[in-house]
Design an enzyme around this catalytic site. Structure first.
Site, PDB file in Angstrom:
ATOM      1  N   TYR A   1       0.875  -1.174   0.000  1.00  0.00           N
ATOM      2  CA  TYR A   1       0.000   0.000   0.000  1.00  0.00           C
ATOM      3  C   TYR A   1       0.912   1.224   0.000  1.00  0.00           C
ATOM      4  O   TYR A   1       1.667   1.450   0.943  1.00  0.00           O
ATOM      5  CB  TYR A   1      -0.923   0.012   1.218  1.00  0.00           C
TER       6      TYR A   1
ATOM      7  N   HIS B   1     -17.558  -1.033   3.651  1.00  0.00           N
ATOM      8  CA  HIS B   1     -16.239  -1.217   4.265  1.00  0.00           C
ATOM      9  C   HIS B   1     -16.339  -2.068   5.523  1.00  0.00           C
ATOM     10  O   HIS B   1     -17.131  -1.803   6.429  1.00  0.00           O
ATOM     11  CB  HIS B   1     -15.625   0.136   4.630  1.00  0.00           C
TER      12      HIS B   1
END
Length: 628
Positions: free
Chosen positions: A239, A421
């Site tokens: 990431y 999410h």
């Protein structure tokens, strides 16, 4: 015999000419069409190869090398999905399938294989050991096969639902696709075991809205938020965080569209990207470009959490409604953005450069409404927890009628997109609108949700939320591989249950979430400790996380906790954009009452007797007579 009689008039000759011409046109058009409602190819037959008019607007790579490409389209009137797999290096066949979480077992498959003499296409399934069998009901219809210098392509279709218990139901939400290639012939499909071939998993939203994109304003401008030509790390998962600063003194604009900008050659490695706006209260943000997990990452980047854009592999451009746009720039917005790129590099490719990112389309001609983003679901708190060793445990967050009555304008708001999410234990998310105690509309649902596939999803139809309405967000979790309880929080091993809904007109309501009343949770700890013969709970002295961890977890303690979450009063976070609560009493609120639940729509195959289907595979002969 003469073709024309000398007594024929000029208009007769003209009419005959036009008739012949029209007939030729019809023949030519028909030769380039495939009937979308044509019956499936029966066993032993070879479909006619044709230049199909089926448009396939959605594309994505399946494998990390990009050798397998998937394209598709949707017919909502026929409830059918059209798929094309292209293989640049075809050997002896391929497998494409769908399963609950991307498992190779108990999967719905379509297989192309050869026995050394002929090639076959068939609907198949895998058992609990990965062994493949031909399905007795052939629901995948082969439409075209084609061999070109660029590779081999296979075009087929199947209904969303076939009413075959071995087939996967294609619904809105994440689909876990499994794929594989066959390196050698097989005498029969029963010889194939998926664990013995090269396979992989890819995630996609196969069902998309079928509304055409709106046109962009003439004065639209672009802003590219991209990584600065980095070298992708030689590791499977990275990431990457990069801070981007808006142009100085940028006035308020409206974002009206955004799209991905992926470095050519990296399409199979750039998995998903998000752009976050930093807190407007931050006057400066350190310039940083590096791993989001690095200890060198400035802590202030954690305050760059307001989502502006989100893209995932296979997603197309995101358009805002014609009368709304997302604010960018101006005194009420931050000058700093955080780009986060997820690189998926399982082949550990080294030295690959990348400057992928997101291109924002914005206009200084402000639209009628500002679009806003509101958080629904559960507050990030350890009082909401999932017991260990649970297969399906549900938690529900509430946006109550009292909050919507207090915060929404008289005409309500229109939800046009949402981003679901959870963290690693999340398996499903569902947000539903309740009006007058009755479920009236599903806002968004994903029964196969994965935290590894983050995307803002356009709704097929906008949902209007009025003052006094209720929004329920229910998350499903699986903790079968965990021996300790999982509490709510920000850590990846903790859990969340959130739906970021995109709506207009923008209001001051930024958070409409809930959690169980902490006092009732302490009563639960006291009861379970006494029941298990332990010490009386020293409530208030130990943290909630420690109290959960100290319990001896069994089916009874899990069932009691589940019952508590479904009955106990809640604390509401009915928050303004300033992070302050709206005026009112928000503690110990009663749970909303739902007296009627929505029924699932019926699929065409559920309407009566199923049509007879072949139980035999289709013999395949690619166009141009070349072998597979």
């Amino acid at each position: 015999m003469r073709l024309f009689n000398k007594n024929l008039r000029l208009q007769d000759v003209t009419l005959m000419y036009l008739t012949v011409l029209a007939t030729l046109v019809v023949i030519l058009v028909a030769s380039y069409q495939v009937d979308p409602a044509a019956s499936p190819s029966r066993g032993g037959s070879t479909p006619t190869s044709t230049s199909t008019p089926v448009q396939l607007p959605y594309h994505m790579p399946l494998d990390p090398r990009g050798h397998l490409q998937l394209s598709w389209n949707i017919s909502y009137p026929l409830q059918e999905l059209y798929l094309e797999v292209r293989c640049s290096e075809m050997k002896h066949g391929l497998v494409l399938g769908m399963s609950d979480r991307g498992e190779l077992t108990n999967a719905d498959l379509v297989v192309l294989w050869d026995d050394g003499h002929q090639s076959f296409f068939g609907d198949a399934w895998s058992d609990s050991q990965g062994h493949v069998s031909l399905d007795s009901q052939q629901d995948y219809q082969l439409m075209d096969t084609r061999q070109t210098p660029e590779g081999f392509s296979l075009l087929f279709k199947r209904p969303f639902s076939t009413c075959d218990p071995r087939d996967y139901i294609i619904e809105e939400g994440t689909v876990h696709l499994i794929y594989g290639v066959l390196d050698q012939p097989i005498r029969s499909l029963q010889q194939l075991n998926l664990s013995q071939i090269e396979t992989g998993v890819q995630r996609a939203l196969l069902l998309r809205p079928d509304t055409p994109p709106p046109s962009l304003p003439r004065d639209v401008q672009t802003l590219e938020v991209r990584t600065p030509d980095i070298t992708i790390p030689t590791q499977e998962t990275t990431y990457w965080c990069h801070i981007f600063q808006l142009p100085p003194n940028m006035p308020k604009n409206h974002i009206v569209m955004y799209e991905s900008v992926v470095t050519p050659g990296n399409e199979a490695i750039v998995h998903h990207m998000e752009v976050f706006e930093c807190s407007p209260e931050m006057s400066t943000v350190p310039q940083y470009s590096g791993s989001c997990d690095s200890k060198m990452k400035p802590a202030s980047l954690n305050y760059c959490r307001h989502v502006l854009a989100a893209w995932a592999m296979g997603a197309k451009s995101f358009y805002y409604p014609t009368d709304a746009g997302l604010p960018l720039g101006g005194p009420a917005s931050s000058r700093f953005l955080r780009l986060e790129v997820h690189y998926h590099n399982p082949l550990l490719i080294s030295g690959r450069k990348d400057n992928s990112g997101v291109r924002l389309y914005h206009t200084p001609s402000l639209r009628r409404y500002d679009a806003g983003i509101m958080e629904l679901g559960l507050v990030y708190t350890p009082v909401m927890a999932i017991p260990p060793r649970e297969q399906n445990f549900h938690l529900t967050g509430f946006c109550t009628s009292k909050c919507t009555q207090t915060a929404l304008p008289p005409g309500g708001i229109n939800i046009f997109a949402s981003q679901l999410h959870t963290h690693l234990a999340g398996r499903g998310v569902r947000t539903v609108l309740v009006r007058g105690g009755r479920e009236v509309k599903v806002v968004q649902e994903d029964k196969h949700f994965s935290t590894h596939y983050q995307i803002i999803r356009m709704l097929r139809k906008m949902v209007t939320v009025l003052p006094g309405d209720v929004l329920l967000t229910k998350c499903t979790y699986n903790t079968e591989d965990r021996s300790q309880p999982t509490v709510g929080g920000f850590g990846i091993m903790e859990e969340m249950c959130v739906n970021y809904v995109h709506y207009y007109p923008r209001t001051q309501l930024e958070l409409c979430k809930s959690n169980i009343d902490p006092g009732y949770l302490q009563k639960y700890f006291s009861f379970i400790n006494r029941f298990q013969g332990g010490d009386v709970c020293s409530c208030g002295q130990a943290s909630v996380t420690d109290q959960f961890s100290s319990l001896s977890w069994d089916s009874f303690s899990g069932e009691v906790l589940n019952s508590l979450y479904n009955t106990a009063p809640i604390s509401m976070a009915c928050n303004q954009s300033s992070a302050k609560l709206f005026p009112g009493d928000w503690e110990r609120q009663e749970l909303p009452v739902v007296t009627s639940q929505l029924q699932r729509p019926r699929y065409p195959c559920e309407g009566g007797k199923l049509p007879s289907q072949s139980s035999e595979p289709t013999v395949v002969q690619p166009d141009r007579g070349e072998e597979v």
